[in-house]
Scaffold this motif. Sequence first.
Motif, PDB file in Angstrom:
ATOM      1  N   MET A   1       0.817  -1.181   0.000  1.00  0.00           N
ATOM      2  CA  MET A   1       0.000   0.000   0.000  1.00  0.00           C
ATOM      3  C   MET A   1       0.868   1.255   0.000  1.00  0.00           C
ATOM      4  O   MET A   1       0.475   2.262  -0.565  1.00  0.00           O
ATOM      5  CB  MET A   1      -0.894  -0.062   1.237  1.00  0.00           C
ATOM      6  CG  MET A   1      -1.971   0.941   1.231  1.00  0.00           C
ATOM      7  SD  MET A   1      -3.085   0.506  -0.084  1.00  0.00           S
ATOM      8  CE  MET A   1      -4.313   1.624   0.167  1.00  0.00           C
ATOM      9  N   TRP A   2       1.989   1.187   0.659  1.00  0.00           N
ATOM     10  CA  TRP A   2       2.855   2.354   0.713  1.00  0.00           C
ATOM     11  C   TRP A   2       3.419   2.686  -0.671  1.00  0.00           C
ATOM     12  O   TRP A   2       3.747   3.827  -0.951  1.00  0.00           O
ATOM     13  CB  TRP A   2       3.965   2.167   1.765  1.00  0.00           C
ATOM     14  CG  TRP A   2       4.812   0.945   1.539  1.00  0.00           C
ATOM     15  CD1 TRP A   2       4.550  -0.306   1.938  1.00  0.00           C
ATOM     16  CD2 TRP A   2       6.046   0.912   0.848  1.00  0.00           C
ATOM     17  NE1 TRP A   2       5.522  -1.158   1.548  1.00  0.00           N
ATOM     18  CE2 TRP A   2       6.497  -0.411   0.861  1.00  0.00           C
ATOM     19  CE3 TRP A   2       6.830   1.854   0.214  1.00  0.00           C
ATOM     20  CZ2 TRP A   2       7.674  -0.822   0.265  1.00  0.00           C
ATOM     21  CZ3 TRP A   2       8.007   1.432  -0.360  1.00  0.00           C
ATOM     22  CH2 TRP A   2       8.422   0.113  -0.336  1.00  0.00           C
ATOM     23  N   ILE A   3       3.490   1.686  -1.609  1.00  0.00           N
ATOM     24  CA  ILE A   3       3.948   1.942  -2.981  1.00  0.00           C
ATOM     25  C   ILE A   3       2.933   2.848  -3.702  1.00  0.00           C
ATOM     26  O   ILE A   3       3.312   3.720  -4.474  1.00  0.00           O
ATOM     27  CB  ILE A   3       4.137   0.608  -3.752  1.00  0.00           C
ATOM     28  CG1 ILE A   3       5.296  -0.182  -3.154  1.00  0.00           C
ATOM     29  CG2 ILE A   3       4.359   0.865  -5.218  1.00  0.00           C
ATOM     30  CD1 ILE A   3       5.549  -1.500  -3.820  1.00  0.00           C
ATOM     31  N   VAL A   4       1.646   2.654  -3.430  1.00  0.00           N
ATOM     32  CA  VAL A   4       0.613   3.479  -4.041  1.00  0.00           C
ATOM     33  C   VAL A   4       0.771   4.927  -3.572  1.00  0.00           C
ATOM     34  O   VAL A   4       0.676   5.870  -4.360  1.00  0.00           O
ATOM     35  CB  VAL A   4      -0.788   2.936  -3.681  1.00  0.00           C
ATOM     36  CG1 VAL A   4      -1.884   3.878  -4.184  1.00  0.00           C
ATOM     37  CG2 VAL A   4      -0.995   1.541  -4.266  1.00  0.00           C
ATOM     38  N   TYR A   5       1.043   5.118  -2.277  1.00  0.00           N
ATOM     39  CA  TYR A   5       1.221   6.467  -1.748  1.00  0.00           C
ATOM     40  C   TYR A   5       2.463   7.146  -2.348  1.00  0.00           C
ATOM     41  O   TYR A   5       2.444   8.335  -2.676  1.00  0.00           O
ATOM     42  CB  TYR A   5       1.312   6.447  -0.216  1.00  0.00           C
ATOM     43  CG  TYR A   5       0.023   6.021   0.444  1.00  0.00           C
ATOM     44  CD1 TYR A   5      -1.166   6.658   0.133  1.00  0.00           C
ATOM     45  CD2 TYR A   5       0.013   5.002   1.388  1.00  0.00           C
ATOM     46  CE1 TYR A   5      -2.350   6.272   0.742  1.00  0.00           C
ATOM     47  CE2 TYR A   5      -1.163   4.618   2.001  1.00  0.00           C
ATOM     48  CZ  TYR A   5      -2.341   5.251   1.666  1.00  0.00           C
ATOM     49  OH  TYR A   5      -3.503   4.877   2.279  1.00  0.00           O
ATOM     50  N   ILE A   6       3.518   6.361  -2.501  1.00  0.00           N
ATOM     51  CA  ILE A   6       4.745   6.908  -3.103  1.00  0.00           C
ATOM     52  C   ILE A   6       4.472   7.284  -4.563  1.00  0.00           C
ATOM     53  O   ILE A   6       4.915   8.322  -5.061  1.00  0.00           O
ATOM     54  CB  ILE A   6       5.915   5.906  -2.984  1.00  0.00           C
ATOM     55  CG1 ILE A   6       6.314   5.743  -1.521  1.00  0.00           C
ATOM     56  CG2 ILE A   6       7.102   6.349  -3.829  1.00  0.00           C
ATOM     57  CD1 ILE A   6       7.376   4.688  -1.290  1.00  0.00           C
ATOM     58  N   SER A   7       3.723   6.453  -5.292  1.00  0.00           N
ATOM     59  CA  SER A   7       3.397   6.731  -6.700  1.00  0.00           C
ATOM     60  C   SER A   7       2.554   7.994  -6.811  1.00  0.00           C
ATOM     61  O   SER A   7       2.781   8.841  -7.687  1.00  0.00           O
ATOM     62  CB  SER A   7       2.635   5.554  -7.309  1.00  0.00           C
ATOM     63  OG  SER A   7       3.431   4.396  -7.330  1.00  0.00           O
ATOM     64  N   ILE A   8       1.567   8.131  -5.913  1.00  0.00           N
ATOM     65  CA  ILE A   8       0.733   9.327  -5.929  1.00  0.00           C
ATOM     66  C   ILE A   8       1.569  10.564  -5.631  1.00  0.00           C
ATOM     67  O   ILE A   8       1.416  11.615  -6.266  1.00  0.00           O
ATOM     68  CB  ILE A   8      -0.438   9.182  -4.926  1.00  0.00           C
ATOM     69  CG1 ILE A   8      -1.412   8.100  -5.414  1.00  0.00           C
ATOM     70  CG2 ILE A   8      -1.170  10.505  -4.750  1.00  0.00           C
ATOM     71  CD1 ILE A   8      -2.501   7.751  -4.419  1.00  0.00           C
ATOM     72  N   ALA A   9       2.492  10.445  -4.678  1.00  0.00           N
ATOM     73  CA  ALA A   9       3.371  11.566  -4.339  1.00  0.00           C
ATOM     74  C   ALA A   9       4.258  11.929  -5.528  1.00  0.00           C
ATOM     75  O   ALA A   9       4.491  13.112  -5.812  1.00  0.00           O
ATOM     76  CB  ALA A   9       4.203  11.224  -3.109  1.00  0.00           C
ATOM     77  N   LEU A  10       4.779  10.922  -6.238  1.00  0.00           N
ATOM     78  CA  LEU A  10       5.624  11.185  -7.410  1.00  0.00           C
ATOM     79  C   LEU A  10       4.816  11.863  -8.522  1.00  0.00           C
ATOM     80  O   LEU A  10       5.299  12.796  -9.177  1.00  0.00           O
ATOM     81  CB  LEU A  10       6.244   9.887  -7.926  1.00  0.00           C
ATOM     82  CG  LEU A  10       7.412   9.334  -7.116  1.00  0.00           C
ATOM     83  CD1 LEU A  10       7.849   7.981  -7.684  1.00  0.00           C
ATOM     84  CD2 LEU A  10       8.570  10.292  -7.120  1.00  0.00           C
ATOM     85  N   VAL A  11       3.581  11.401  -8.760  1.00  0.00           N
ATOM     86  CA  VAL A  11       2.734  12.011  -9.782  1.00  0.00           C
ATOM     87  C   VAL A  11       2.423  13.458  -9.393  1.00  0.00           C
ATOM     88  O   VAL A  11       2.470  14.374 -10.228  1.00  0.00           O
ATOM     89  CB  VAL A  11       1.434  11.192  -9.981  1.00  0.00           C
ATOM     90  CG1 VAL A  11       0.429  11.960 -10.828  1.00  0.00           C
ATOM     91  CG2 VAL A  11       1.739   9.848 -10.616  1.00  0.00           C
ATOM     92  N   ALA A  12       2.106  13.702  -8.131  1.00  0.00           N
ATOM     93  CA  ALA A  12       1.821  15.056  -7.664  1.00  0.00           C
ATOM     94  C   ALA A  12       3.048  15.938  -7.832  1.00  0.00           C
ATOM     95  O   ALA A  12       2.950  17.100  -8.270  1.00  0.00           O
ATOM     96  CB  ALA A  12       1.363  15.027  -6.205  1.00  0.00           C
ATOM     97  N   ALA A  13       4.245  15.410  -7.478  1.00  0.00           N
ATOM     98  CA  ALA A  13       5.485  16.174  -7.631  1.00  0.00           C
ATOM     99  C   ALA A  13       5.743  16.481  -9.106  1.00  0.00           C
ATOM    100  O   ALA A  13       6.155  17.588  -9.464  1.00  0.00           O
ATOM    101  CB  ALA A  13       6.654  15.408  -7.024  1.00  0.00           C
ATOM    102  N   ALA A  14       5.462  15.519  -9.982  1.00  0.00           N
ATOM    103  CA  ALA A  14       5.660  15.716 -11.417  1.00  0.00           C
ATOM    104  C   ALA A  14       4.711  16.794 -11.940  1.00  0.00           C
ATOM    105  O   ALA A  14       5.102  17.654 -12.743  1.00  0.00           O
ATOM    106  CB  ALA A  14       5.462  14.406 -12.174  1.00  0.00           C
ATOM    107  N   ILE A  15       3.463  16.785 -11.477  1.00  0.00           N
ATOM    108  CA  ILE A  15       2.487  17.793 -11.904  1.00  0.00           C
ATOM    109  C   ILE A  15       2.914  19.176 -11.417  1.00  0.00           C
ATOM    110  O   ILE A  15       2.828  20.166 -12.154  1.00  0.00           O
ATOM    111  CB  ILE A  15       1.070  17.420 -11.413  1.00  0.00           C
ATOM    112  CG1 ILE A  15       0.580  16.191 -12.173  1.00  0.00           C
ATOM    113  CG2 ILE A  15       0.107  18.585 -11.597  1.00  0.00           C
ATOM    114  CD1 ILE A  15      -0.740  15.630 -11.676  1.00  0.00           C
TER     115      ILE A  15
END
Length: 98
Positions: free
Chosen positions: A1-15
């Motif tokens: 589950m923590w991988i999903v949070y990291i992915s969301i954080a990376l997408v947000a950082a990219a945006i």
Amino acid sequence: MWIVYISIALVAAAIIMLTMSVVKTMKTTRPIINSINQSVNNIQSGIDHVTEETDQLQTIQGEIQEDIQHKKSSIMFTVEEAKRTPEVAKEFAGSMKR
């Protein structure tokens, strides 16, 4: 589950980075675009001025041509009348003798 949070954080950082990049690019290009627009407006003003002068020249050219034609007609009339002068003088002299 923590991988999903990291992915969301990376997408947000990219945006966020993309947004910052777009804003920076717009700030950089806005003066250049304004300069180009000013140059285009100056060129358009020059073209309008040349077009206006061309129209004036065409009008003046037409007036000059009409004036030349009128003067040519006047001169041709005078020349034709001058050519008839000896004939008229002979007729006048003949009528004086009678």
